[in-house]
Motif scaffolding. Sequence first.
Motif, PDB file in Angstrom:
ATOM      1  N   ILE A 192      42.404  -9.915  47.116  1.00 20.35           N
ATOM      2  CA  ILE A 192      41.680  -9.591  48.339  1.00 20.35           C
ATOM      3  C   ILE A 192      40.319 -10.267  48.262  1.00 20.35           C
ATOM      4  O   ILE A 192      39.416  -9.807  47.555  1.00 20.35           O
ATOM      5  N   ALA A 193      40.172 -11.366  48.974  1.00 16.66           N
ATOM      6  CA  ALA A 193      38.923 -12.139  48.923  1.00 16.66           C
ATOM      7  C   ALA A 193      37.822 -11.397  49.669  1.00 16.66           C
ATOM      8  O   ALA A 193      38.056 -10.782  50.721  1.00 16.66           O
ATOM      9  N   ASP A 194      36.618 -11.468  49.115  1.00 18.74           N
ATOM     10  CA  ASP A 194      35.468 -10.736  49.683  1.00 18.74           C
ATOM     11  C   ASP A 194      34.787 -11.565  50.787  1.00 18.74           C
ATOM     12  O   ASP A 194      33.663 -12.025  50.640  1.00 18.74           O
ATOM     13  N   TYR A 195      35.502 -11.687  51.901  1.00 16.51           N
ATOM     14  CA  TYR A 195      34.979 -12.457  53.028  1.00 16.51           C
ATOM     15  C   TYR A 195      33.940 -11.650  53.807  1.00 16.51           C
ATOM     16  O   TYR A 195      34.108 -10.449  54.044  1.00 16.51           O
ATOM     17  N   LYS A 196      32.888 -12.340  54.208  1.00 15.02           N
ATOM     18  CA  LYS A 196      31.879 -11.787  55.118  1.00 15.02           C
ATOM     19  C   LYS A 196      31.636 -12.849  56.182  1.00 15.02           C
ATOM     20  O   LYS A 196      31.343 -14.001  55.864  1.00 15.02           O
ATOM     21  N   ARG A 197      31.764 -12.459  57.429  1.00 19.47           N
ATOM     22  CA  ARG A 197      31.733 -13.441  58.506  1.00 19.47           C
ATOM     23  C   ARG A 197      30.541 -13.238  59.430  1.00 19.47           C
ATOM     24  O   ARG A 197      30.026 -12.125  59.605  1.00 19.47           O
ATOM     25  N   LEU A 198      30.129 -14.337  60.031  1.00 23.01           N
ATOM     26  CA  LEU A 198      29.084 -14.339  61.047  1.00 23.01           C
ATOM     27  C   LEU A 198      29.693 -14.853  62.339  1.00 23.01           C
ATOM     28  O   LEU A 198      30.320 -15.917  62.353  1.00 23.01           O
TER      29      LEU A 198
ATOM     30  N   GLN B  40      43.386 -10.660  52.507  1.00 24.30           N
ATOM     31  CA  GLN B  40      44.467 -10.786  51.526  1.00 24.30           C
ATOM     32  C   GLN B  40      44.930 -12.238  51.474  1.00 24.30           C
ATOM     33  O   GLN B  40      45.327 -12.818  52.482  1.00 24.30           O
ATOM     34  N   LEU B  41      44.849 -12.825  50.284  1.00 28.10           N
ATOM     35  CA  LEU B  41      45.284 -14.205  50.113  1.00 28.10           C
ATOM     36  C   LEU B  41      46.795 -14.268  49.988  1.00 28.10           C
ATOM     37  O   LEU B  41      47.419 -13.348  49.436  1.00 28.10           O
ATOM     38  N   GLU B  42      47.387 -15.329  50.485  1.00 32.57           N
ATOM     39  CA  GLU B  42      48.847 -15.442  50.512  1.00 32.57           C
ATOM     40  C   GLU B  42      49.417 -15.756  49.125  1.00 32.57           C
ATOM     41  O   GLU B  42      48.748 -16.332  48.280  1.00 32.57           O
ATOM     42  N   ASP B  43      50.666 -15.347  48.934  1.00 32.08           N
ATOM     43  CA  ASP B  43      51.437 -15.661  47.729  1.00 32.08           C
ATOM     44  C   ASP B  43      51.062 -14.808  46.515  1.00 32.08           C
ATOM     45  O   ASP B  43      51.026 -15.290  45.382  1.00 32.08           O
ATOM     46  N   GLY B  44      50.812 -13.518  46.773  1.00 32.46           N
ATOM     47  CA  GLY B  44      50.680 -12.542  45.694  1.00 32.46           C
ATOM     48  C   GLY B  44      49.704 -12.922  44.599  1.00 32.46           C
ATOM     49  O   GLY B  44      48.557 -13.290  44.867  1.00 32.46           O
ATOM     50  N   LYS B  45      50.175 -12.871  43.367  1.00 36.76           N
ATOM     51  CA  LYS B  45      49.293 -13.106  42.222  1.00 36.76           C
ATOM     52  C   LYS B  45      48.805 -14.552  42.150  1.00 36.76           C
ATOM     53  O   LYS B  45      47.834 -14.864  41.453  1.00 36.76           O
TER      54      LYS B  45
ATOM     55  N   ALA C 189      37.519 -12.493  37.843  1.00 34.03           N
ATOM     56  CA  ALA C 189      37.403 -11.874  39.168  1.00 34.03           C
ATOM     57  C   ALA C 189      38.380 -10.738  39.405  1.00 34.03           C
ATOM     58  O   ALA C 189      38.253 -10.007  40.389  1.00 34.03           O
ATOM     59  N   SER C 190      39.356 -10.579  38.514  1.00 36.62           N
ATOM     60  CA  SER C 190      40.475  -9.667  38.797  1.00 36.62           C
ATOM     61  C   SER C 190      40.048  -8.219  39.005  1.00 36.62           C
ATOM     62  O   SER C 190      40.581  -7.527  39.879  1.00 36.62           O
ATOM     63  N   GLU C 191      39.070  -7.765  38.223  1.00 37.75           N
ATOM     64  CA  GLU C 191      38.671  -6.356  38.340  1.00 37.75           C
ATOM     65  C   GLU C 191      38.143  -6.036  39.732  1.00 37.75           C
ATOM     66  O   GLU C 191      38.378  -4.960  40.275  1.00 37.75           O
ATOM     67  N   SER C 192      37.457  -6.992  40.330  1.00 34.17           N
ATOM     68  CA  SER C 192      36.866  -6.777  41.657  1.00 34.17           C
ATOM     69  C   SER C 192      37.816  -7.096  42.803  1.00 34.17           C
ATOM     70  O   SER C 192      37.767  -6.439  43.846  1.00 34.17           O
ATOM     71  N   LEU C 193      38.700  -8.091  42.616  1.00 32.20           N
ATOM     72  CA  LEU C 193      39.410  -8.644  43.771  1.00 32.20           C
ATOM     73  C   LEU C 193      40.934  -8.562  43.706  1.00 32.20           C
ATOM     74  O   LEU C 193      41.595  -8.869  44.706  1.00 32.20           O
ATOM     75  N   PHE C 194      41.516  -8.170  42.566  1.00 34.89           N
ATOM     76  CA  PHE C 194      42.982  -8.111  42.463  1.00 34.89           C
ATOM     77  C   PHE C 194      43.433  -6.655  42.452  1.00 34.89           C
ATOM     78  O   PHE C 194      42.945  -5.848  41.647  1.00 34.89           O
ATOM     79  N   ASP C 195      44.332  -6.305  43.358  1.00 34.91           N
ATOM     80  CA  ASP C 195      44.753  -4.897  43.480  1.00 34.91           C
ATOM     81  C   ASP C 195      46.040  -4.587  42.727  1.00 34.91           C
ATOM     82  O   ASP C 195      46.626  -3.520  42.891  1.00 34.91           O
ATOM     83  N   GLY C 196      46.490  -5.532  41.894  1.00 37.05           N
ATOM     84  CA  GLY C 196      47.736  -5.346  41.151  1.00 37.05           C
ATOM     85  C   GLY C 196      48.892  -6.127  41.741  1.00 37.05           C
ATOM     86  O   GLY C 196      49.854  -6.443  41.051  1.00 37.05           O
TER      87      GLY C 196
END
Length: 255
Positions: free
Chosen positions: A243-249, A192-197, A232-239
């Motif tokens: 929510i960034a699509d992070y994948k970590r190693l 979740q990225l900071e500062d809402g919208k 990107a909103s349809e995939s990553l914004f929940d209203g």
Amino acid sequence: MGSIHEWKAGLYDDKLGFVSQYGRGILEILNVQQGETVLDLGCGTGDLSHEIAQQGASVIGMDLSEEMMDRARTKYPDIHFISGNAENFTLDEPVDAVFSNAALHWVKNAEGVISSVWHALGKGGRFVAEFGGRGNVEMIVKSITDVLSQDYGVDANELNPWYFPSIGEYTQLLEQQGFRVTYAVHFDRPTQLEDGKNGLKHWLNGLAADVFFKDISESDKKDIFTKIATHASESLFDGESWIADYKRLRVVAFK
């Protein structure tokens, strides 16, 4: 951590604080022992360097960004911070561990990083790192790429500064250097990225602006960020939040 990227240290601390916050998980894997010497590679503004020092280690913090180093020295004057490039550095004395969080995906010369880390470690020393893995922020990158290509005729793939390897790619490089890899995992970590919208705008401004949009005016940049957000909103914004699509190693390897 890369020569093409001018870090905005204030924005990093204020709006991108999740970077060091999430790094606390990898600190448990580092498992600092009293009296060890640890290099924090790509240390940013020093928050995790400070935590490592609090656990009883002697810490060297290294980052390419002078702006980050200045801020780190102000925040934590008792820690030794030095400027250096992850892909080509040497230390005066070997260290017990090299630690890195959320930095090495900025360095495309992975072989140079791994060689430098190998030579910085004493015998039996360990390398503990977490950074972006295969597919990290894929939807954000796709949105950037589509907007720049369709509306501005810019090939964002040529500008992309990031290196997001798979487990197989990275562990093979470690083993070729001589490391014994004891742990490697690739995992999804929706963030979740900071500062809402406004979260995606801050993310783009802090982590992408100086590489994808460096030759674009501030007013045009604002329009581009809005278009990317729409894309990107349809995939990553929940209203309410992005929510960034992070994948970590995450990897642990011993010399």
